[in-house]
Enzyme design. Structure first.
Site, mmCIF file in Angstrom:
data_model
loop_
_atom_site.group_PDB
_atom_site.id
_atom_site.type_symbol
_atom_site.label_atom_id
_atom_site.label_comp_id
_atom_site.label_asym_id
_atom_site.label_seq_id
_atom_site.Cartn_x
_atom_site.Cartn_y
_atom_site.Cartn_z
ATOM 1 N N ASP A 138 0.868 -1.175 0.000
ATOM 2 C CA ASP A 138 0.000 0.000 0.000
ATOM 3 C C ASP A 138 0.915 1.238 0.000
ATOM 4 O O ASP A 138 2.143 1.130 0.082
ATOM 5 C CB ASP A 138 -0.966 -0.021 1.190
ATOM 6 C CG ASP A 138 -2.203 0.843 0.896
ATOM 7 O OD1 ASP A 138 -2.148 1.657 -0.050
ATOM 8 O OD2 ASP A 138 -3.212 0.701 1.592
HETATM 9 C C1 BGC Z 1 -4.978 3.280 0.166
HETATM 10 C C2 BGC Z 1 -5.216 2.286 -0.938
HETATM 11 C C3 BGC Z 1 -5.018 2.922 -2.279
HETATM 12 C C4 BGC Z 1 -3.654 3.570 -2.339
HETATM 13 C C5 BGC Z 1 -3.343 4.222 -3.665
HETATM 14 C C6 BGC Z 1 -3.703 4.059 -0.018
HETATM 15 O O1 BGC Z 1 -3.607 5.096 0.882
HETATM 16 O O2 BGC Z 1 -4.968 2.595 1.398
HETATM 17 O O3 BGC Z 1 -6.503 1.739 -0.818
HETATM 18 O O4 BGC Z 1 -5.201 1.984 -3.293
HETATM 19 O O5 BGC Z 1 -3.563 4.545 -1.332
HETATM 20 O O6 BGC Z 1 -4.083 5.358 -3.852
#
Ligand code: BGC
Length: 758
Positions: free
Chosen positions: A284
């Protein structure tokens, strides 16, 4: 002679290539490419960057992106879309990097790309997997028309704590339904051929257990037994893997004291060895770096740990890019690990057809033809109507008559900004239909609709800023709460009916939007109470990204519709339901608590040794100040039709291995309009080697009944439906007595009993 021999050798190798399976061809292509790659270039493929014109959710955005692409230091890019931008970035990689390896282009396409569907929690309330698959198909078509080939969805985290704002992004509390939805979404995005220009690679997230954050506070610690993981939290991720999802995103939380991003048990033993996952795992947003704050060492240590665990791609943090070479020298990672990660990413690119044509998803003719089309909007309207849940409808207040005067009240009734809900990063608020517009569209001139704001979402300027992180702060009408309420009450006095649209701002749920108080914010409760006092027929429409705790609301309002954030066509879909053009059929996929103290609250709980029902009135498992039951249970939702269930019959009361039982129930529509009902099947294992839930969803069927019609609904139960993970984590069905429940929700059921004999 020698020439003949050489010809035979050449022909046989040609035949070998021709006879290769697609899989073998891919492997050979990637292996060959990797022989040409330097170590730096291999590590470069593991690097995912965002140039920062998307929505940076972590603490950093990537720097020097263009230069890094040229140097072969980037495997994928996210946060941009549109054929021109994507072509530009792809051209840098393909024309200017040494090996011309194309980039992956990803984005958070969570509930639609530009045609926005209801938030996933709302979508799940349709209990309609074909419809959900269709929404993902449309999202894939739009995303790919905009140059994207990879979406960060489905989010399948089971959540039983509505304080956690990200409950909005998932399918609620149930692993069975959650698994069906996970599968449907993967199919919708990926289709059956990833290389087509209108399919995209899905990314199931957040692996794993992210929804179990302690105290509902985002990113917080999770801790649970393996048996609970396997039975209750892991099934939807596994369903996505079984459906062939191309990628997995690791979560921010820790599991067993090790952050998921660096957790080898999770990313290798479970995901790859036990489940056979063959795609790649991306972190993530900066979750590799965040292991430093978790207390797992410096950037080099946590990056090595992540690679060792089985992580392939590092989102934004550049820990892999900047430290893996040092770790290789130091012997804390191996070349094989780097090669494996690189290979998996190159294979994903191969499957997407990017080596054949890096510009496969770049076509300037597509956006106009395929994005936000009238057909897509029509689908969004139909899907949104099916996600609405009718919570209360006394005296048949709904549907509203298309006549007379309706006063529309509330901060969310004519508000374009809040319609789309959280994680609609490419959605255009201005393209959304408000409830006021929708009601006027549906009712035409036969109804006079007036509007009075009645309340702000919040009267607190600091809070207004916090809940609008990506927009200008939520508007605050400078009038006092009292004068806003008075204006609405005066307007109500002149109307035949009042529709109050209240709830949360879109960004009060979603990432980093946990709440400790689940009441309506600001003076909205006071507004409803004042409107109730007018004695006018009052319909409350709730817009919120989580179950709210509103025990007082049913006492005030004779009709309540849970509308979630219904997306681009929200207003039209809500009006379709309010005026009866569509008879509501949604069913809750998450329990609505009475107060925050009841949380976590979910239907498939275990019994205690001192059950709530009966027994000693003092020493039982309950609260002194609130009942145990939720305000609205899982599976609950009314209709303008009245569905009546007859008793449940079984074709036999004993189930043997290899056989099945058919459970049947007659359902009739005693109402005066046609409607859809979701008939739900639950099973309880009465005696087990480990304690078993009081009820578990094991099947459901959507039926359509005309007024006065009766239908027999059959469910087939096999031994497989009775299986669970025991304390050795073996998936077994244990002989003994079972109860079976069929009903309109998890609470109101008819029961029967059977026995499993081995
Ligand atoms: C979130 C994810 C997301 C990623 C990219 C993160 O902060 O937890 O769900 O896909 O950002 O935007």
């Amino acid at each position: 002679m020698r020439r003949t021999f050489l010809t035979i050798v050449a022909l046989s190798s040609l035949f070998r290539v021709l006879a290769q399976t697609p899989e073998a061809k891919m492997k050979a292509f990637v292996a060959n490419l990797m022989t040409k790659m330097t170590l730096e270039e291999k590590i470069g493929q593991l690097n995912l960057v965002t140039p920062g014109w998307g929505v940076p959710t972590g603490s950093v955005v990537s720097k020097g992106v263009e230069d890094n692409i040229r140097k072969g230091n980037v495997g994928g890019l996210f946060g941009i879309f549109g054929p021109d931008k994507i072509r530009q970035a792809q051209a840098l990689a393909v024309n200017e990097s040494r090996l011309h390896i194309p980039l992956l282009f990803g984005l958070d396409v969570i509930h639609g790309h530009k045609t926005i569907f209801p938030i996933p929690l709302g979508l799940s309330c349709s209990w309609d997997t074909a419809l959900i698959e269709r929404s993902a198909r449309i999202a894939a078509t739009e995303a790919s028309a905009d140059g994207l080939c990879w979406v960060y969805s489905p989010m399948v985290d089971i959540a039983r704590d509505p304080r956690w704002g990200r409950i909005a992004e998932g399918a609620g509390e149930d692993p069975y339904l959650g698994s069906k939805i996970a599968r449907a979404m993967v199919k919708g995005y990926q289709g059956n051929d990833l290389s087509k220009d209108n399919t995209v690679m899905a990314c199931v997230k957040h692996f794993a257990l992210y929804g179990a954050a302690e105290a509902g506070r985002d990113y917080n610690t999770t801790d649970m037994s393996r048996i609970r993981m396997y039975n209750e939290y892991l099934p939807p991720y596994k369903a996505a893997v079984d459906a062939g999802v191309g990628s997995v995103m690791s979560s921010f939380n820790e599991i067993d004291g090790v952050p998921a991003t660096g957790n080898r048990w999770l990313l290798t033993n479970l995901l790859r060895d036990q489940w056979g996952f063959k795609g790649f795992v991306v972190s993530d947003y900066t979750s590799v770096n965040e292991m430093i704050a978790h207390g797992m060492g410096d950037l080099q240590a946590v990056s090595a740990r992540a690679l060792n665990a089985g992580l392939d791609m590092d989102m934004v943090g550049e820990g892999f890019l900047t430290t893996l070479q040092k770790s290789l020298k130091a012997g804390t990672v191996t070349l094989k690990q780097i090669d494996d990660a690189c290979r998996r990413i190159l294979e994903a690119k191969y499957k997407l057809g990017l080596f054949q044509d890096p510009y496969r998803y770049v076509n300037n003719a597509r956006p106009d033809k395929e994005i936000l089309t009238p057909e897509n909007r029509k689908a969004a309207r139909e899907i949104a109507a099916r996600s609405l849940v009718l919570l209360k409808n006394d005296n048949k207040i709904l549907p509203l008559k298309k006549a007379g005067t309706i006063v529309l009240v509330g901060p969310l009734a004519n508000n374009h900004t809040e319609m789309l809900g959280t994680w609609a990063v490419s959605g255009d608020n201005s393209k959304s239909i408000t409830i006021q517009e929708g009601m006027q569209n549906v009712a035409g001139n036969s109804v006079q609709i007036t509007y009075a704001k009645g309340a702000n979402i919040t009267d607190d300027t600091a809070f207004a800023k916090r809940i609008s992180p990506f927009n200008k702060p939520t508007e605050i009408d400078p009038r006092t709460p009292e004068s806003l309420i008075q204006e609405a009450v005066d307007a109500a006095g002149k109307a035949d009916a009042v529709v109050a649209v209240v709830g949360e701002a879109a960004e009060m749920s979603g990432e980093s939007a946990s709440r400790s108080d689940l009441d309506l914010p600001g003076s909205q409760r006071k507004l409803i109470e004042a409107l109730a006092k007018t004695g006018k027929p009052l319909v409350v429409v709730l817009l919120n990204g989580r179950p709210l705790a509103l025990p007082w609301l049913p006492e005030q309002a004779p009709a309540i519709v849970e509308a979630w954030f219904a997306g681009t066509e929200a207003g039209n879909a809500i009006a379709d339901v309010l005026f009866g053009n569509y008879n509501p059929s949604g069913k809750l996929t998450t329990s609505f608590p009475r107060n925050v103290g009841q949380i976590p609250i979910y239907y498939n709980r275990k019994n205690t040794g001192r059950p709530y029902e009966g027994g000693n009135p003092k020493f039982k498992s309950d609260y002194l100040d609130v009942v145990n039951e939720p305000l609205y249970p899982f599976g609950y939702g009314l209709s303008y039709s009245t569905f009546v269930y007859d008793t449940v019959t079984l074709n036999q009361n004993t189930l043997h291995e290899g056989q099945s039982i058919t459970a049947s129930v007659m359902v009739s529509n005693k109402g005066d309009v046609a409607g859809e009902e979701t008939v739900q099947l639950y099973i309880q294992d009465l005696v087990g080697s480990v304690t078993r839930p009081v009820k578990e969803l094991k099947g459901f069927q959507k039926i359509y009944l005309k007024a006065g019609d009766v239908k027999k609904v059959d469910f087939t139960i096999t031994v497989n439906d009775l299986k669970f993970y025991n304390s050795e984590l073996k998936y077994v069905a244990e002989p003994g007595d079972f109860k079976l429940y069929i009903g309109t929700n998890s609470r109101d059921v008819k029961e029967a009993a059977f026995r499993l004999v081995k």
